[in-house]
Design an enzyme around this catalytic site. Structure first.
Site, PDB file in Angstrom:
ATOM      1  N   GLY A  69       0.839  -1.200   0.000  1.00 35.08           N
ATOM      2  CA  GLY A  69       0.000   0.000   0.000  1.00 35.08           C
ATOM      3  C   GLY A  69       0.870   1.246   0.000  1.00 35.08           C
ATOM      4  O   GLY A  69       0.556   2.244  -0.653  1.00 35.08           O
ATOM      5  N   THR A  70       1.976   1.183   0.719  1.00 33.30           N
ATOM      6  CA  THR A  70       2.903   2.321   0.778  1.00 33.30           C
ATOM      7  C   THR A  70       3.372   2.688  -0.624  1.00 33.30           C
ATOM      8  O   THR A  70       3.341   3.859  -1.024  1.00 33.30           O
ATOM      9  CB  THR A  70       4.126   1.950   1.657  1.00 33.30           C
ATOM     10  OG1 THR A  70       3.650   1.689   2.978  1.00 33.30           O
ATOM     11  CG2 THR A  70       5.166   3.049   1.690  1.00 33.30           C
ATOM     12  N   ASN A 142      -6.698   4.152   9.721  1.00 35.98           N
ATOM     13  CA  ASN A 142      -6.121   2.943  10.317  1.00 35.98           C
ATOM     14  C   ASN A 142      -6.176   2.927  11.839  1.00 35.98           C
ATOM     15  O   ASN A 142      -6.232   1.866  12.441  1.00 35.98           O
ATOM     16  CB  ASN A 142      -4.668   2.760   9.847  1.00 35.98           C
ATOM     17  CG  ASN A 142      -3.880   4.037   9.831  1.00 35.98           C
ATOM     18  OD1 ASN A 142      -4.255   5.006   9.163  1.00 35.98           O
ATOM     19  ND2 ASN A 142      -2.790   4.070  10.558  1.00 35.98           N
ATOM     20  N   GLN A 170      -7.298   0.214   4.414  1.00 36.67           N
ATOM     21  CA  GLN A 170      -8.002  -0.363   5.569  1.00 36.67           C
ATOM     22  C   GLN A 170      -9.458  -0.729   5.258  1.00 36.67           C
ATOM     23  O   GLN A 170     -10.122  -1.343   6.091  1.00 36.67           O
ATOM     24  CB  GLN A 170      -7.975   0.614   6.756  1.00 36.67           C
ATOM     25  CG  GLN A 170      -6.615   0.744   7.422  1.00 36.67           C
ATOM     26  CD  GLN A 170      -6.147  -0.545   8.100  1.00 36.67           C
ATOM     27  OE1 GLN A 170      -6.927  -1.473   8.330  1.00 36.67           O
ATOM     28  NE2 GLN A 170      -4.867  -0.617   8.407  1.00 36.67           N
ATOM     29  N   SER A 190      -3.889  -2.899  -0.311  1.00 40.13           N
ATOM     30  CA  SER A 190      -2.759  -3.717   0.140  1.00 40.13           C
ATOM     31  C   SER A 190      -3.268  -5.086   0.576  1.00 40.13           C
ATOM     32  O   SER A 190      -4.155  -5.177   1.440  1.00 40.13           O
ATOM     33  CB  SER A 190      -2.078  -3.012   1.318  1.00 40.13           C
ATOM     34  OG  SER A 190      -1.096  -3.846   1.882  1.00 40.13           O
ATOM     35  N   HIS A 192      -2.121  -7.695   2.355  1.00 38.11           N
ATOM     36  CA  HIS A 192      -1.956  -8.327   3.678  1.00 38.11           C
ATOM     37  C   HIS A 192      -2.937  -7.806   4.717  1.00 38.11           C
ATOM     38  O   HIS A 192      -3.041  -8.354   5.811  1.00 38.11           O
ATOM     39  CB  HIS A 192      -0.507  -8.221   4.173  1.00 38.11           C
ATOM     40  CG  HIS A 192      -0.082  -6.871   4.664  1.00 38.11           C
ATOM     41  ND1 HIS A 192      -0.051  -6.567   5.996  1.00 38.11           N
ATOM     42  CD2 HIS A 192       0.344  -5.764   4.016  1.00 38.11           C
ATOM     43  CE1 HIS A 192       0.403  -5.316   6.148  1.00 38.11           C
ATOM     44  NE2 HIS A 192       0.651  -4.816   4.962  1.00 38.11           N
ATOM     45  N   THR A 228      10.036  -8.048 -11.557  1.00 34.56           N
ATOM     46  CA  THR A 228       9.211  -9.254 -11.688  1.00 34.56           C
ATOM     47  C   THR A 228       8.109  -9.253 -10.627  1.00 34.56           C
ATOM     48  O   THR A 228       8.375  -9.010  -9.455  1.00 34.56           O
ATOM     49  CB  THR A 228      10.101 -10.507 -11.549  1.00 34.56           C
ATOM     50  OG1 THR A 228      11.138 -10.404 -12.525  1.00 34.56           O
ATOM     51  CG2 THR A 228       9.315 -11.781 -11.770  1.00 34.56           C
ATOM     52  N   CYS A 316       5.643   3.302  15.277  1.00 31.41           N
ATOM     53  CA  CYS A 316       6.304   3.409  13.974  1.00 31.41           C
ATOM     54  C   CYS A 316       7.085   2.125  13.722  1.00 31.41           C
ATOM     55  O   CYS A 316       7.039   1.196  14.524  1.00 31.41           O
ATOM     56  CB  CYS A 316       7.201   4.638  13.925  1.00 31.41           C
ATOM     57  SG  CYS A 316       8.544   4.560  15.091  1.00 31.41           S
TER      58      CYS A 316
HETATM   59  N1  PLP Z   1      -2.422   3.038   4.323  1.00 29.40           N
HETATM   60  C1  PLP Z   1      -3.038   2.677   5.448  1.00 29.40           C
HETATM   61  C2  PLP Z   1      -4.315   3.350   5.821  1.00 29.40           C
HETATM   62  C3  PLP Z   1      -2.499   1.682   6.261  1.00 29.40           C
HETATM   63  O1  PLP Z   1      -3.107   1.325   7.389  1.00 29.40           O
HETATM   64  C4  PLP Z   1      -1.287   1.067   5.865  1.00 29.40           C
HETATM   65  C5  PLP Z   1      -0.645   0.052   6.726  1.00 29.40           C
HETATM   66  O2  PLP Z   1      -0.811   0.044   7.921  1.00 29.40           O
HETATM   67  C6  PLP Z   1      -0.688   1.474   4.672  1.00 29.40           C
HETATM   68  C7  PLP Z   1      -1.283   2.460   3.914  1.00 29.40           C
HETATM   69  C8  PLP Z   1       0.575   0.850   4.190  1.00 29.40           C
HETATM   70  O3  PLP Z   1       0.328  -0.420   3.668  1.00 29.40           O
HETATM   71  P1  PLP Z   1       1.537  -1.468   3.498  1.00 29.40           P
HETATM   72  O4  PLP Z   1       1.765  -2.091   4.827  1.00 29.40           O
HETATM   73  O5  PLP Z   1       1.025  -2.444   2.491  1.00 29.40           O
HETATM   74  O6  PLP Z   1       2.693  -0.689   3.000  1.00 29.40           O
END
Ligand code: PLP
Length: 366
Positions: A69-70, A142, A170, A190, A192, A228, A316
């Protein structure tokens, strides 16, 4: 161990594990032209379609896989660094920390329930003279679980000729998700967070937008993300997406029942507690508990010693607990913003888990 930290990550459901296990014994590179490569490519494209279907993203959108997600959030924001970017004060650090690096990131306030202030957004958009604008507001927070009025936000953005991005990381598996109803241009997810392996995310973007990639190389993912593809993680994300979608109503009503029962009993046992954003529309599984008499760290450690896993919303990556910028933005004092713990339920949690938590927690809060 009682796991009440499902907003941090989730385990992979047995059905997903069984389906991906045989793939581990295969050599699967979707860019290879031979038979195994073509099989890998078919799995990749099926996964793309299944995830797009879950989000109701039709031909107007493209979907590129990322590692997280990041990365998906970064990819969108990096495409607007030569414009004005408007983010809310409660974004995840993968969006929020841009404001520490760039001067063209404008922070939009939230009210005491953690809901974005639309008047502030309107005012800030009106002040911008840049022809390139992006509004980036998460769908669900989150830490608090508060759901933002993204439909209204994207409408407002459109009136100011701005694109809209929503971090929906989320939201998947916890609420109905349809990209057309949200009216956004870009969306991040994301795997996971809803039962996929760690290592796959996705960014959804308009088909006619020429997105500039962050990673340069072999041109995978329609040139948007070289490297990949992590096929196992991607496949697990697509399978998990179908599982959560199929049972969404059942899942959300179970989660909501647990969460409501939990909050009611917690407040009657510990009246000093505040549930952040309780009055707002929230995800059904999340409670951010603010206990002014105890630091997040003290609460977390005591619960951990009793076999209960929760998190301080503000932890963090180093595991250090800092002040929650989300609670601060909602008007909580510095002390309160260091006193939050997040309880996030998953479908496998039960009333017995709540019982165990409450017994342990009432001893700890005296
Ligand atoms: N955005 C939100 C709202 C999240 O809660 C998180 C992870 O906690 C992320 C982005 C980042 O996702 P990832 O862990 O896949 O990088």
């Amino acid at each position: 161990m009682i796991y009440l930290d499902h907003n941090a990550t989730t385990k992979v459901p047995a059905a997903v594990m069984e389906a991906i296990m045989p793939l581990m014994g295969e050599s699967l590179n979707p860019s290879s032209v031979h038979k195994q490569g073509r099989q890998a490519k078919a799995l990749l494209e099926n996964s793309r379609q299944e995830i797009a279907n879950m989000l109701a993203a039709g031909d107007d959108y493209k979907l590129s896989f990322t590692s997280s997600g990041t990365e998906a959030n970064n990819l969108v924001l990096n495409n607007f660094l030569d414009g004005d970017i408007f983010i809310s004060a409660i974004e995840h650090s993968s969006v929020y920390n841009y404001s520490k690096l760039y001067s063209n990131i404008h922070i939009v306030g939230v009210d005491q329930d953690g809901v974005v202030d639309l008047d502030d957004l309107d005012k800030k958009l009106a002040q911008s003279t840049n022809s390139k604008k992006l509004v980036s507001v998460m769908l669900a927070n989150n830490e608090t679980g508060v759901v933002q009025p993204i439909g209204k936000i994207s409408q407002l953005a459109r009136q100011h000729n701005a694109y809209t991005h929503s971090d929906a990381v989320q939201a998947v598996g916890k609420m109905e998700l349809n990209i057309n109803d949200l009216g956004v241009d870009f969306l991040s997810i994301s795997g996971h967070k809803f039962g996929g392996l760690i290592g796959a995310g996705a960014v959804i973007y308009p088909s006619d937008f020429s997105l500039k990639p962050d990673l340069i190389g072999g041109g995978q993912e329609q040139g948007m993300r070289s490297g990949t593809e992590n096929l196992l993680a991607i496949r697990s994300m697509a399978l998990a997406a179908q599982l959560v979608q199929k049972d969404l109503l059942k899942r959300t009503s179970h989660l909501r029942n647990l969460r409501d029962q939990f909050e009611e009993r917690l407040i009657s046992a510990c009246p000093q507690i505040i549930i952040a954003g309780q009055k707002a529309d929230r995800l059904p599984n999340t409670s951010l508990i603010v206990n002014p008499s105890k630091s997040s760290e003290t609460q977390l450690i005591s619960l951990d010693m009793a076999g209960i896993a929760v998190s301080a919303g503000s932890a963090c990556s180093s595991g250090r607990i800092s002040k929650s910028h989300i609670l601060s933005a909602m008007g909580f004092s510095d002390k309160d913003a260091r006193s939050g713990i997040r309880v996030s339920f998953g479908v496998d949690n039960s009333a017995a888990d709540i019982e165990h938590f409450l017994t342990t927690y009432s001893k700890l809060s005296g």
